[in-house]
Design an enzyme around this catalytic site. Structure first.
Site, PDB file in Angstrom:
ATOM      1  N   LYS A 172      43.646  56.458  37.399  1.00  0.00           N
ATOM      2  CA  LYS A 172      42.217  56.560  37.744  1.00  0.00           C
ATOM      3  C   LYS A 172      42.019  57.883  38.485  1.00  0.00           C
ATOM      4  O   LYS A 172      42.330  58.016  39.661  1.00  0.00           O
ATOM      5  CB  LYS A 172      41.742  55.419  38.644  1.00  0.00           C
ATOM      6  CG  LYS A 172      40.201  55.453  38.738  1.00  0.00           C
ATOM      7  CD  LYS A 172      39.647  54.941  40.034  1.00  0.00           C
ATOM      8  CE  LYS A 172      39.621  55.928  41.148  1.00  0.00           C
ATOM      9  NZ  LYS A 172      38.710  57.082  40.994  1.00  0.00           N
ATOM     10  N   GLU A 247      50.031  59.852  49.569  1.00  0.00           N
ATOM     11  CA  GLU A 247      50.040  61.291  49.887  1.00  0.00           C
ATOM     12  C   GLU A 247      48.685  61.592  50.503  1.00  0.00           C
ATOM     13  O   GLU A 247      47.675  61.597  49.804  1.00  0.00           O
ATOM     14  CB  GLU A 247      50.249  62.126  48.624  1.00  0.00           C
ATOM     15  CG  GLU A 247      51.581  61.889  47.932  1.00  0.00           C
ATOM     16  CD  GLU A 247      52.774  62.407  48.705  1.00  0.00           C
ATOM     17  OE1 GLU A 247      52.587  63.137  49.709  1.00  0.00           O
ATOM     18  OE2 GLU A 247      53.903  62.061  48.336  1.00  0.00           O
ATOM     19  N   CYS A 284      45.804  69.881  50.708  1.00  0.00           N
ATOM     20  CA  CYS A 284      46.287  69.017  51.792  1.00  0.00           C
ATOM     21  C   CYS A 284      47.319  69.739  52.638  1.00  0.00           C
ATOM     22  O   CYS A 284      47.539  69.390  53.789  1.00  0.00           O
ATOM     23  CB  CYS A 284      46.881  67.754  51.198  1.00  0.00           C
ATOM     24  SG  CYS A 284      48.012  68.119  49.861  1.00  0.00           S
ATOM     25  N   GLU A 382      41.243  67.277  60.079  1.00  0.00           N
ATOM     26  CA  GLU A 382      41.350  67.960  58.790  1.00  0.00           C
ATOM     27  C   GLU A 382      39.951  68.394  58.355  1.00  0.00           C
ATOM     28  O   GLU A 382      39.030  67.575  58.347  1.00  0.00           O
ATOM     29  CB  GLU A 382      41.959  67.023  57.748  1.00  0.00           C
ATOM     30  CG  GLU A 382      42.152  67.708  56.417  1.00  0.00           C
ATOM     31  CD  GLU A 382      42.761  66.804  55.358  1.00  0.00           C
ATOM     32  OE1 GLU A 382      42.257  65.684  55.174  1.00  0.00           O
ATOM     33  OE2 GLU A 382      43.732  67.226  54.717  1.00  0.00           O
TER      34      GLU A 382
END
Ligand code: NAD
Length: 475
Positions: A172, A247, A284, A382
């Site tokens: 997906k 992750e 990331c 972040e």
């Protein structure tokens, strides 16, 4: 008006079948025009995809390693032959400038596939401990749920090791960037992958992603995305105690040690800025914190302003993925988010340096803040945009403590004239990846996070091992 890619069907059990979940438009974030129209999966489509993967599993798991490796080699070659199509698709749906689209988004995943095949060919699926035969066996059906920042790479690092290991897959992809996944499904089809081994469903995370995470016939969920959703997936997957690979996010630090000379310092700043701004700041692993000796901060600010000014939005710097993401990043452009001592070196809300933004597209100005408070929002959260924070340290030990002062632990860098001392500092960083003095990305090395950056490892032999069960047979 750019071309609109229409994808009215999903790829389930080796066939293109129309999806029952309604249509979804895909926007080009560089032009704000519609570039694709896809169909989404209904709950019944998701069940069909899982059933197809379940049915295909025994035969694929029993397929000899050499045959699986040859199949993946064909997949690699088909993607390589169609590299321009992949690069153009990523460019249109993710906004990456064409050159970045080819190198980062196509050549890197191709290198990952290559290294995965190497790892497969030498992988120890059988070994011995005393009177025990140790077997490593594919876990079953893997659901791969992926983000929008690297539409091919994030899929490849999950799906290719899973297929190498002998598991079957339901993918997906992110709703913002599904088009590349359709090209990948076509590549699997062209390579002759048996029906049901790879299946593609689309839709929102809340509906389709959640259904896959709960599904009793899915044995492992391999997720890449935000730490927030990662926590939800871990909680939901606990209902069936299925295995998870996560992750997640990061706030990685680039640490300049006190013995760094001028030449290495210039390289450290240039590479850190480039890494932080890669993919519009949407990676990331972005080195979003640059930690420098306090005596060198003025020199670093000059170097960073010079390096960052070269990232012209619209050419070298791509857009953010969406209007929503731009709004989110803009909320960090006020220096007050970094505490009272923070200075704007370039960009920010005041647009220091006066860099022009294109009229259309979700662009933000490349930004460098300095003298940022290590406990501030700017230094700890972040951002996922082209915003670099410079922090100062009074000693190398303080620099290490600052680098480790994060809930995340995905990536990092260390710079120092004494390479062995720099490697010793790398050993002290609580993070899954560290590049010393600009060490290059290794597509065969394990990738994953410490702390709230994740669970498990991807890539190379570690990526294959991640979807294997371990059985001990006593004789
Ligand atoms: P996201 O977490 O919003 O979504 C990722 C995927 O999860 C999408 O496919 C989404 O549809 C799906 N999803 C959302 N809610 C779900 C739910 N409740 N159940 C199941 N699936 C669900 O992330 P994003 O905004 O697409 O990507 C950006 C984030 O990804 C950043 O935080 C970034 O750091 C992280 N990321 C991590 C890595 C890594 O390898 N560690 C790599 C790239 C991006």
């Amino acid at each position: 008006m750019s071309k609109i890619q229409r994808e009215p069907a999903l790829y389930i059990d080796g066939r293109w079948v129309s999806g029952g979940g309604g249509d979804l438009e895909v926007e080009n974030p560089a032009t704000e025009e519609v570039t694709g129209l896809i169909t989404q999966a209904s709950a019944a489509d998701v069940d069909a995809a899982v059933a197809a993967a379940r049915a295909a599993f025994p035969a694929w798991a029993a397929t000899p390693v050499a045959v699986r490796a040859a199949m993946l080699r064909r997949v690699h070659d088909v993607i390589a032959e169609r590299a321009d199509v992949f690069a153009d698709t990523v460019h249109r749906e993710q906004g990456s400038p064409p050159k970045v689209a080819r190198g980062l988004h196509v050549d890197t995943p191709l290198a990952v596939i290559d290294k995965t095949i190497d790892a497969l060919e030498s992988f120890a699926f059988r070994s011995e401990i005393g009177n025990s035969l140790i077997l490593r066996q594919p876990v079953g059906v893997v659901a791969a749920i992926t983000p929008w920042n690297l539409p091919l790479h994030q899929v490849v690092v999950k799906v290719i090791p899973a297929l190498a290991a002998g598991t079957t897959v339901v993918l997906k992809p992110a709703g913002l960037t599904p088009l590349t996944a359709f090209e990948l499904a076509r590549a699997f089809e062209a390579a002759g992958l048996p029906a049901g081994v790879f299946n593609l469903v689309t839709g929102s995370g809340r509906v389709v992603g959640d259904q896959l995470t709960r599904h009793p016939d899915v044995d492992q969920v391999s997720f890449t995305g935000s730490t927030k959703v990662g926590r939800q997936i871990a909680a939901t997957a606990a209902g069936t105690l299925k295995r998870i690979t996560l992750e997640l996010g990061g706030k990685s630090a680039s640490v300049v040690l006190a013995d760094t000379d001028d030449e290495l310092l210039a390289k450290a700043v240039k590479i850190t800025v480039g890494n932080c701004y890669l993919n519009g700041g949407q990676t990331c692993t972005a080195l979003a914190r640059l930690i420098v000796p306090v005596e060198q901060v003025e020199q670093v600010e000059r170097l960073a302003a010079e390096a960052a000014a070269k990232y012209a939005p619209g050419s070298r710097l791509g857009p953010l993925i969406s209007a929503e993401q731009r709004k989110e990043v803009e909320s960090f452009l006020d220096p007050s988010t970094g505490g009272t001592s923070t200075v704007t070196v370039l960009g920010g809300v005041d647009r220091v340096g006066g860099i022009e933004l294109p009229e259309r597209g979700h662009y933000v100005t490349p930004t460098v803040f300095s003298r940022v408070d290590p406990e501030s929002q700017l230094a700890t959260e972040e951002i996922f945009g082209p915003v670099l924070s410079i922090l100062t340290a009074g000693s190398d030990d303080e620099a290490v403590a600052l680098a480790n002062n994060s809930i995340y632990g995905l990536s990092g860098a260390v710079w120092g004239a004494d390479r062995d001392a720099a490697i010793a500092v790398a050993e002290r960083l609580q993070t899954g990846q560290v590049d010393v003095n600009g060490g290059a990305f290794n597509p065969g090395a394990p990738f994953g996070g410490y702390k709230q950056s994740g669970v498990g490892r991807e890539m190379g032999g570690y990526g294959i091992a991640d979807v294997l069960e371990i059985k001990a047979v006593q004789r």
